[in-house]
Design a protein around this motif. Sequence first.
Motif, mmCIF file in Angstrom:
data_model
loop_
_atom_site.group_PDB
_atom_site.id
_atom_site.type_symbol
_atom_site.label_atom_id
_atom_site.label_comp_id
_atom_site.label_asym_id
_atom_site.label_seq_id
_atom_site.Cartn_x
_atom_site.Cartn_y
_atom_site.Cartn_z
ATOM 1 N N LYS A 42 0.822 -1.054 0.129
ATOM 2 C CA LYS A 42 0.011 0.029 -0.002
ATOM 3 C C LYS A 42 1.074 1.213 -0.094
ATOM 4 C CE LYS A 42 -3.633 -2.202 2.776
ATOM 5 N NZ LYS A 42 -4.507 -2.023 4.001
ATOM 6 N N ALA A 43 2.047 1.105 0.652
ATOM 7 C CA ALA A 43 2.819 2.274 1.123
ATOM 8 C C ALA A 43 3.566 2.670 -0.378
ATOM 9 C CB ALA A 43 3.712 2.084 2.044
ATOM 10 N N ILE A 44 3.940 1.873 -1.071
ATOM 11 C CA ILE A 44 4.443 1.911 -2.426
ATOM 12 C C ILE A 44 3.447 2.393 -3.538
ATOM 13 C CG2 ILE A 44 5.613 0.761 -4.094
ATOM 14 C CD1 ILE A 44 7.109 -1.438 -2.245
ATOM 15 N N LYS A 45 2.387 1.895 -3.316
ATOM 16 C CA LYS A 45 1.468 2.284 -4.362
ATOM 17 C C LYS A 45 1.191 3.678 -4.122
ATOM 18 C CE LYS A 45 -0.578 -2.249 -5.537
ATOM 19 N NZ LYS A 45 -1.916 -3.220 -5.663
ATOM 20 N N MET A 46 1.004 4.178 -2.833
ATOM 21 C CA MET A 46 0.735 5.524 -2.502
ATOM 22 C C MET A 46 1.726 6.454 -2.977
ATOM 23 S SD MET A 46 0.007 7.330 1.238
ATOM 24 C CE MET A 46 1.777 6.945 1.721
ATOM 25 N N ILE A 47 3.144 6.069 -2.885
ATOM 26 C CA ILE A 47 4.430 6.847 -3.062
ATOM 27 C C ILE A 47 4.439 6.927 -4.763
ATOM 28 C CG2 ILE A 47 6.610 7.109 -3.057
ATOM 29 C CD1 ILE A 47 5.413 7.852 -0.217
ATOM 30 N N GLU A 48 4.192 6.005 -5.391
ATOM 31 C CA GLU A 48 4.059 5.841 -6.737
ATOM 32 C C GLU A 48 3.118 6.828 -7.209
ATOM 33 O OE1 GLU A 48 3.460 1.739 -7.830
ATOM 34 O OE2 GLU A 48 5.448 1.483 -7.625
ATOM 35 N N TYR A 49 1.902 6.837 -6.720
ATOM 36 C CA TYR A 49 0.675 7.835 -7.116
ATOM 37 C C TYR A 49 1.012 9.263 -6.952
ATOM 38 C CZ TYR A 49 -3.935 9.518 -7.748
ATOM 39 O OH TYR A 49 -4.929 10.370 -8.103
ATOM 40 N N LEU A 50 1.534 9.443 -5.693
ATOM 41 C CA LEU A 50 1.951 11.149 -5.561
ATOM 42 C C LEU A 50 3.021 11.339 -6.674
ATOM 43 C CD1 LEU A 50 2.112 10.829 -1.549
ATOM 44 C CD2 LEU A 50 0.655 12.056 -3.014
ATOM 45 N N TYR A 51 4.036 10.236 -6.863
ATOM 46 C CA TYR A 51 5.052 10.880 -7.819
ATOM 47 C C TYR A 51 4.360 10.925 -9.117
ATOM 48 C CZ TYR A 51 8.966 10.447 -11.284
ATOM 49 O OH TYR A 51 10.112 10.749 -11.937
ATOM 50 N N LEU A 52 3.665 10.240 -9.650
ATOM 51 C CA LEU A 52 3.037 10.536 -10.869
ATOM 52 C C LEU A 52 2.149 11.766 -11.188
ATOM 53 C CD1 LEU A 52 2.171 6.544 -11.942
ATOM 54 C CD2 LEU A 52 3.966 8.296 -12.953
ATOM 55 N N HIS A 53 1.355 11.749 -9.761
ATOM 56 C CA HIS A 53 0.437 12.765 -9.896
ATOM 57 C C HIS A 53 1.233 14.434 -10.132
ATOM 58 C CE1 HIS A 53 -2.876 15.440 -8.329
ATOM 59 N NE2 HIS A 53 -1.867 16.164 -7.803
ATOM 60 N N TYR A 54 2.216 14.425 -9.365
ATOM 61 C CA TYR A 54 3.076 15.677 -9.448
ATOM 62 C C TYR A 54 3.894 15.798 -10.611
ATOM 63 C CZ TYR A 54 1.633 16.595 -4.560
ATOM 64 O OH TYR A 54 0.558 17.121 -3.472
ATOM 65 N N ILE A 55 4.320 14.822 -11.215
ATOM 66 C CA ILE A 55 4.900 14.795 -12.511
ATOM 67 C C ILE A 55 3.888 15.371 -13.605
ATOM 68 C CG2 ILE A 55 5.612 13.399 -14.576
ATOM 69 C CD1 ILE A 55 7.900 13.795 -12.559
ATOM 70 N N GLU A 56 2.696 15.152 -13.516
ATOM 71 C CA GLU A 56 1.423 15.541 -14.407
ATOM 72 C C GLU A 56 0.952 16.929 -13.845
ATOM 73 O OE1 GLU A 56 -1.320 12.661 -14.522
ATOM 74 O OE2 GLU A 56 -0.145 11.000 -15.748
#
Length: 330
Positions: free
Chosen positions: A268-282
């Motif tokens: 869950k933590a990994i998916k959350m950090i991945e989501y945050l990264y991709l969100h702020y990239i976009e």
Amino acid sequence: MDYKAVVYEIQDKFLSPYACKDSDSKGRERPMSPCPMRTEFQRDRDRIIHSKAFRRLKHKTQVFLSPEGDHYRTRLTHTLEVSQIARTISRCLRLNEDLTEAIALGHDLGHTPYGHAGERALSKFTHFAHNEQSLRMVDKIENDGAGMNLTFEVRDGILHHTGGGTAATLEGRVVAIADRIAYINHDIDDAIRAGIIASDDIPKPFAELFGTTHSKRISSMITDIIKVSYGKNTIAQSPEFKDSMNGLRKFLFENVYTSPLAKSEECKAIKMIEYLYLHYIEHEDELPEQFRYAADPVERRVCDFISTMSDTYAVRLFEDITVPQSWSKL
């Protein structure tokens, strides 16, 4: 009274010829007016302690994600244990304790929320190593982008506390080995507390060599380093202790770090950090101003922002982005 002159006199008289004395420092990238009381390494230690990055460590995961209980290590308590072990070794070897302490207190400032899980999440998209990020934290992120302007020796020790390189000073090398001693022993302690392993599960050869308690293991490892390194231009272990410490570390990887209980929430933590990264990239425009207008590529700026997050702040941001907010008519 010239207080610093007294410190320099003490160092000249009592420190090992292999110690890095304050008077030998290569200095800072940006010159500063000298402090009338503190040496430069003391100032670095104080700057780290008073930084926001240091305070955030209390809300960052060490090994166990969101553990139930007050006594599991956090990134902050790990840092303090590393500092205590490193200072003990440095004092006995007559090295510069202030330099050692500054490096130890700053060595993990660049860790992501949820520790190595967050580090692995970011590494899927771009190069990310927490030791390099710790250096970025003190150089370019803290103080709203101004950095802390630390001395070369402290910066070098932070960068080389892990990874392939070796610190330029013996004090930096002490922190690197103290880091390993700290996490091996407190991870055993936390794993026993969590019921993942029992004391009797530790292989007998390691128990016989290091001792059967947390205190005895740490003391024996420290004592071995001091005996092998005293009076020499090196920080080393006896072959027996080095091989056995590596074996004990392997035991932890096989029985603790990959256990279902320790890793139950990691996905869950990994998916959350991945989501945050991709969100702020976009959505670069949603980054805080400090990271929105910096000259680095957006990938690096997003990593910089995420590395400033505590576990709880990362969760709050994730919820703000993904969970519908309540509303009402005016």
